[in-house]
Design a protein around this motif. Structure first.
Motif, PDB file in Angstrom:
ATOM      1  N   ALA A 267      39.047  45.156  39.082  1.00 31.46           N
ATOM      2  CA  ALA A 267      38.504  44.073  39.826  1.00 31.46           C
ATOM      3  C   ALA A 267      39.433  42.922  39.548  1.00 31.46           C
ATOM      4  O   ALA A 267      39.382  41.976  40.981  1.00 31.46           O
ATOM      5  CB  ALA A 267      37.153  43.865  39.622  1.00 31.46           C
ATOM      6  N   GLU A 268      39.972  42.916  38.339  1.00 30.32           N
ATOM      7  CA  GLU A 268      40.944  41.710  38.557  1.00 30.32           C
ATOM      8  C   GLU A 268      42.012  41.627  39.285  1.00 30.32           C
ATOM      9  O   GLU A 268      42.839  40.594  39.397  1.00 30.32           O
ATOM     10  CB  GLU A 268      40.965  41.118  36.527  1.00 30.32           C
ATOM     11  CG  GLU A 268      42.034  40.453  36.195  1.00 30.32           C
ATOM     12  CD  GLU A 268      42.386  39.845  34.823  1.00 30.32           C
ATOM     13  OE1 GLU A 268      43.295  39.323  34.688  1.00 30.32           O
ATOM     14  OE2 GLU A 268      41.866  40.721  34.061  1.00 30.32           O
ATOM     15  N   ALA A 269      42.827  42.610  39.088  1.00 31.55           N
ATOM     16  CA  ALA A 269      43.666  43.128  39.844  1.00 31.55           C
ATOM     17  C   ALA A 269      43.740  43.066  41.373  1.00 31.55           C
ATOM     18  O   ALA A 269      44.732  43.040  42.018  1.00 31.55           O
ATOM     19  CB  ALA A 269      44.560  44.528  39.272  1.00 31.55           C
ATOM     20  N   GLN A 270      42.553  43.847  41.562  1.00 37.25           N
ATOM     21  CA  GLN A 270      42.133  43.358  43.376  1.00 37.25           C
ATOM     22  C   GLN A 270      42.569  42.117  43.421  1.00 37.25           C
ATOM     23  O   GLN A 270      43.198  41.948  44.434  1.00 37.25           O
ATOM     24  CB  GLN A 270      41.008  44.179  43.584  1.00 37.25           C
ATOM     25  CG  GLN A 270      41.043  46.406  43.136  1.00 37.25           C
ATOM     26  CD  GLN A 270      39.788  46.761  43.319  1.00 37.25           C
ATOM     27  OE1 GLN A 270      38.095  45.625  43.189  1.00 37.25           O
ATOM     28  NE2 GLN A 270      39.311  47.204  44.604  1.00 37.25           N
TER      29      GLN A 270
ATOM     30  N   ALA B 128      36.732  43.925  45.301  1.00 40.32           N
ATOM     31  CA  ALA B 128      36.433  43.046  44.139  1.00 40.32           C
ATOM     32  C   ALA B 128      35.520  42.620  43.660  1.00 40.32           C
ATOM     33  O   ALA B 128      34.873  42.656  42.347  1.00 40.32           O
ATOM     34  CB  ALA B 128      37.849  42.228  43.887  1.00 40.32           C
ATOM     35  N   LEU B 129      35.577  41.901  44.700  1.00 42.25           N
ATOM     36  CA  LEU B 129      33.632  41.180  44.540  1.00 42.25           C
ATOM     37  C   LEU B 129      32.806  42.353  43.977  1.00 42.25           C
ATOM     38  O   LEU B 129      31.356  42.396  43.340  1.00 42.25           O
ATOM     39  CB  LEU B 129      33.984  40.780  46.057  1.00 42.25           C
ATOM     40  CG  LEU B 129      32.467  39.879  46.035  1.00 42.25           C
ATOM     41  CD1 LEU B 129      31.753  38.346  44.655  1.00 42.25           C
ATOM     42  CD2 LEU B 129      32.137  38.449  47.059  1.00 42.25           C
TER      43      LEU B 129
ATOM     44  N   ALA C  92      35.699  33.499  40.998  1.00 43.00           N
ATOM     45  CA  ALA C  92      37.655  33.494  40.753  1.00 43.00           C
ATOM     46  C   ALA C  92      37.749  34.178  42.731  1.00 43.00           C
ATOM     47  O   ALA C  92      37.849  33.773  43.148  1.00 43.00           O
ATOM     48  CB  ALA C  92      38.410  33.741  40.109  1.00 43.00           C
ATOM     49  N   THR C  93      36.803  35.216  42.715  1.00 43.67           N
ATOM     50  CA  THR C  93      37.678  36.515  44.203  1.00 43.67           C
ATOM     51  C   THR C  93      36.727  35.587  45.412  1.00 43.67           C
ATOM     52  O   THR C  93      36.739  35.378  46.016  1.00 43.67           O
ATOM     53  CB  THR C  93      37.134  37.770  43.726  1.00 43.67           C
ATOM     54  OG1 THR C  93      36.917  38.221  42.743  1.00 43.67           O
ATOM     55  CG2 THR C  93      37.113  38.208  45.410  1.00 43.67           C
ATOM     56  N   LEU C  94      35.563  34.737  44.972  1.00 42.70           N
ATOM     57  CA  LEU C  94      34.766  34.042  46.171  1.00 42.70           C
ATOM     58  C   LEU C  94      35.886  32.994  46.510  1.00 42.70           C
ATOM     59  O   LEU C  94      35.984  32.674  47.854  1.00 42.70           O
ATOM     60  CB  LEU C  94      33.224  33.309  45.659  1.00 42.70           C
ATOM     61  CG  LEU C  94      32.568  34.168  46.259  1.00 42.70           C
ATOM     62  CD1 LEU C  94      30.920  34.045  45.435  1.00 42.70           C
ATOM     63  CD2 LEU C  94      31.879  35.062  47.251  1.00 42.70           C
ATOM     64  N   ASP C  95      36.644  32.303  45.404  1.00 40.48           N
ATOM     65  CA  ASP C  95      37.814  30.903  45.549  1.00 40.48           C
ATOM     66  C   ASP C  95      38.636  32.068  46.230  1.00 40.48           C
ATOM     67  O   ASP C  95      39.111  31.177  47.832  1.00 40.48           O
ATOM     68  CB  ASP C  95      37.791  30.106  44.511  1.00 40.48           C
ATOM     69  CG  ASP C  95      38.806  29.529  44.821  1.00 40.48           C
ATOM     70  OD1 ASP C  95      38.398  28.525  44.910  1.00 40.48           O
ATOM     71  OD2 ASP C  95      40.189  29.746  44.861  1.00 40.48           O
ATOM     72  N   SER C  96      39.294  33.079  46.077  1.00 41.97           N
ATOM     73  CA  SER C  96      40.145  33.779  47.060  1.00 41.97           C
ATOM     74  C   SER C  96      39.533  33.802  48.065  1.00 41.97           C
ATOM     75  O   SER C  96      40.773  33.904  49.162  1.00 41.97           O
ATOM     76  CB  SER C  96      40.405  34.723  46.345  1.00 41.97           C
ATOM     77  OG  SER C  96      41.088  34.565  44.932  1.00 41.97           O
ATOM     78  N   LEU C  97      38.232  34.408  48.271  1.00 40.03           N
ATOM     79  CA  LEU C  97      37.273  34.811  50.071  1.00 40.03           C
ATOM     80  C   LEU C  97      37.524  33.600  50.873  1.00 40.03           C
ATOM     81  O   LEU C  97      38.081  33.073  51.749  1.00 40.03           O
ATOM     82  CB  LEU C  97      36.719  35.850  49.677  1.00 40.03           C
ATOM     83  CG  LEU C  97      36.556  37.083  49.627  1.00 40.03           C
ATOM     84  CD1 LEU C  97      34.865  37.626  49.085  1.00 40.03           C
ATOM     85  CD2 LEU C  97      37.177  38.057  50.471  1.00 40.03           C
TER      86      LEU C  97
END
Length: 211
Positions: free
Chosen positions: A99-102, A125-126, A140-145
């Motif tokens: 997930a971190e890498a995705q 990832a989420l 962190a992934t929500l921030d990316s989205l």
């Protein structure tokens, strides 16, 4: 300390130990801006990890190389190593690392304008982060989205993602990441004409950075 560890590891027969010492010393050099030394150690770490076929150590080393190239501002080289990281983490069934890498690959793809691929990776990832109850990675992934939504003109969706990220970062007490996400929140507010809200979140971010 890691130079001392590397000197000690040189006397050991296990290449994985030497690889790990080179990797972590290389990562430290990258953080200090010593990029030529970082690459030298990280390339050596990768070579040592490849010969006994240690996919986990290879993945960790490609991740460290991605950090070094990101610090240099080369998104394409960073993405190349991030994709290697993702392939290797998938190979040895580490879902949180996957997930971190995705998320990393998705974030970099978005920075390079590959928004559809980026969105798919970050949603994957989420899902993994939520399945494995990892609020840091989820935030962190929500921030990316949020970044992807903002860049593709969906500013209200961006605000929704950013606010979810903020809630999680505040819950786990990551003040610096709260400041970063507040900084990000200001941009969709500004794009929507919410100038007072944009100023308010940027002031809050600035106060947190000063603290």
């Amino acid at each position: 300390m890691w130079q001392a560890a590397l000197d000690a590891a040189a006397h050991l027969p296990d290449p994985s130990t030497r690889s790990r010492a080179h990797r972590i010393l290389g990562h430290a050099c990258a953080r200090l801006g010593l990029h030529e030394q970082a690459i030298e150690h990280l390339d050596r770490a990768l070579d040592l990890a490849v010969r006994p076929r240690d996919p986990a150590e290879q993945g960790h080393t490609h991740r460290a190389l991605a950090v070094d190239w990101e610090l240099r501002g080369d998104d394409r080289r960073t993405l190349q190593h991030a994709r290697h990281t993702l392939d290797l983490y998938r190979a040895f069934d580490q879902p949180v690392r996957e997930a971190e890498a995705q998320n990393l690959v998705g974030w970099l793809a978005a920075r390079l304008g590959e928004y559809d691929a980026a969105r798919d990776l970050c949603h994957a990832a989420l899902t993994l982060y939520r399945q494995h109850h990892d609020p840091d990675g989820e935030a962190a992934t929500l921030d990316s989205l949020g970044f992807i939504a903002h860049r593709t003109g969906d500013h209200r969706q961006a605000l929704d993602h950013y606010h979810q990220a903020l809630t999680l970062f505040r819950t786990v007490g990551y003040t610096y990441e709260v400041a970063n996400t507040l900084d990000n929140v200001g941009h969709p507010h500004a794009a929507l004409g919410h100038h007072e809200q944009a100023r308010a979140v940027w002031r809050e971010a600035l106060e947190l950075y000063w603290d």
